[in-house]
Design an enzyme around this catalytic site. Sequence first.
Site, PDB file in Angstrom:
ATOM      1  CG  ASP A  64      -1.707   1.262   1.402  1.00  0.00           C
ATOM      2  OD1 ASP A  64      -1.693   2.105   0.480  1.00  0.00           O
ATOM      3  OD2 ASP A  64      -2.351   1.417   2.453  1.00  0.00           O
ATOM      4  CD  GLU A 142      35.996   8.427   5.355  1.00  0.00           C
ATOM      5  OE1 GLU A 142      35.973   9.266   6.285  1.00  0.00           O
ATOM      6  OE2 GLU A 142      36.889   8.390   4.498  1.00  0.00           O
ATOM      7  CD  GLU A 144      32.543  10.829  11.591  1.00  0.00           C
ATOM      8  OE1 GLU A 144      33.749  10.974  11.307  1.00  0.00           O
ATOM      9  OE2 GLU A 144      31.800  11.789  11.896  1.00  0.00           O
ATOM     10  CD  GLU A 199      35.798  10.037  13.849  1.00  0.00           C
ATOM     11  OE1 GLU A 199      36.121  11.074  14.467  1.00  0.00           O
ATOM     12  OE2 GLU A 199      36.273   9.736  12.743  1.00  0.00           O
ATOM     13  CD  GLU A 206      35.266   7.111   9.995  1.00  0.00           C
ATOM     14  OE1 GLU A 206      35.244   8.270  10.479  1.00  0.00           O
ATOM     15  OE2 GLU A 206      36.073   6.750   9.105  1.00  0.00           O
ATOM     16  CG  HIS A 255      33.938  12.706   5.964  1.00  0.00           C
ATOM     17  ND1 HIS A 255      35.148  12.767   6.611  1.00  0.00           N
ATOM     18  CD2 HIS A 255      33.146  13.626   6.575  1.00  0.00           C
ATOM     19  CE1 HIS A 255      35.102  13.677   7.563  1.00  0.00           C
ATOM     20  NE2 HIS A 255      33.881  14.203   7.573  1.00  0.00           N
ATOM     21  NE  ARG A 327      42.873  14.665   7.496  1.00  0.00           N
ATOM     22  CZ  ARG A 327      42.304  13.531   7.111  1.00  0.00           C
ATOM     23  NH1 ARG A 327      40.981  13.424   7.103  1.00  0.00           N
ATOM     24  NH2 ARG A 327      43.029  12.496   6.729  1.00  0.00           N
ATOM     25  CD  GLU A 344      37.352  12.888   3.065  1.00  0.00           C
ATOM     26  OE1 GLU A 344      36.978  12.319   4.102  1.00  0.00           O
ATOM     27  OE2 GLU A 344      38.474  13.427   2.946  1.00  0.00           O
ATOM     28  NE  ARG A 346      36.943  17.250   5.688  1.00  0.00           N
ATOM     29  CZ  ARG A 346      37.448  16.336   6.509  1.00  0.00           C
ATOM     30  NH1 ARG A 346      37.848  15.153   6.038  1.00  0.00           N
ATOM     31  NH2 ARG A 346      37.550  16.579   7.802  1.00  0.00           N
TER      32      ARG A 346
END
Length: 455
Positions: A64, A142, A144, A199, A206, A255, A327, A344, A346
């Site tokens: 449904d 990744e 977390e 982490e 993670e 990430h 980073r 990557e 982030r």
Amino acid sequence: MTNVEIPVPTGRPTRSVADILKEAKERDVKLLRLQFVDIHGMPKSMGIHVHQLEKALNNEIMLDGSSIAGFRTIETSDMFFYPDLSSFAVMPWLEGDRAVARVICDIYNPDGTPFDGCPRNNLKRVLKEAQKLGYTYNVGPELEFFLFKRNPDGTPSTETHDAAGYYDIGPDDLGEIVRGEIVDTLERLGFEMEADHHEVASGQHEIDFKYSDALSQADNVTTVKIITRQIAAKHGLHASFMPKPVFGVNGSGMHCNQSLAKVGGGNAFYDEKGDYQLSQTSMHFIGGLLKNIRGITAITNPLVNSYKRLVPGYEAPVYVAWSAANRSALLRVPAKRGNATRVELRSPDPAANPYMAFAAMLLAGLDGVKNKIEPPSPVTANIYKLSADERKVQNIPALPGSLYEAMEELKNSAVAKEALGEHIFHEYIKAKTIEWDAYRTDVTPWEIDRYMARY
């Protein structure tokens, strides 16, 4: 009914109905769970007895659609499960005394066409756009999450399970045993695990699994969430994928490492002779992501709470820039090259619907590839330490600061609309508008604490 095939790359081996029926009999499966997700990425399933297994595998079981968020109205609610046979797996536990299997399903209309409001169907549609350009889209998320203790009544608390930090080990990291059981369970389901660790924040963990095609990875993210919460509950804990459950500490991200592979083989992002050993394709993909990221942020960061993670001071990306290593940038190119060359992103968080998030990220990047969008110069400085004037001079804008701001960007994003399709796009805006209005009009404990005695 016959299965209408949407051919997209998947890392799983193909299975036949006969293969599955044979395995189910050999392993004494009693119950099959037909699994899918709604537009919010919430896992859903229907359980059927094993005597219905062959009907299910031949696409004859109905649901449904009017009872699922963002699907159908009551007037057009009949829909069908179309199992992806390659996803069939016997779960490594019993429910009561019954052996249980699951199969991930697409949702189809009664006329045998894919339902455009099914996030998995939608991702398949978008992946075909990459195929037309000669690419396969690969992702390595990744994930977390936090492990919290439960209150005496069983509800989740915000008291973390341990007081360990980044890469700590037992006995400080009390989560080692829980993570170990999660990883062992996933490996028994056929996952290739790469890493797991504690982490930065207390109680935060993670789990990383092998880089693969986007469709398989969206399925995998959903499975990891299900398994993680089930194993945590077994240990009397609550696993939370909420982006920012605790004030004053790092939030949880997802990430997303991503790359394009040439259909004939080889990483399309690698060029030994290019700047940073990156190909023009990868540079244009970066350009497309940076150009479109504000318009897709409501998809990659879908909650009111998501924007309490995206603030300076907690390692979460806030500013729209890229770097070969830095980073503090939104987009980062990790050091490995060759087939491991990747970009990557982030900003996404684990509350995102992975099918919708991957579709949006892919089309944002492909916009750059198709239109040869050059990215700005990479930023090597710590962006968190730049002043507002310095960021303005370097043309480094910020991500949206709230769900409301992100939704306004989404409404005006042609890439977001194309990535979600008409049905999901409008249903998602409707749902998120209701969510924002509920938040906007709520009287929070913060307001009571701050204003009640003073005014």
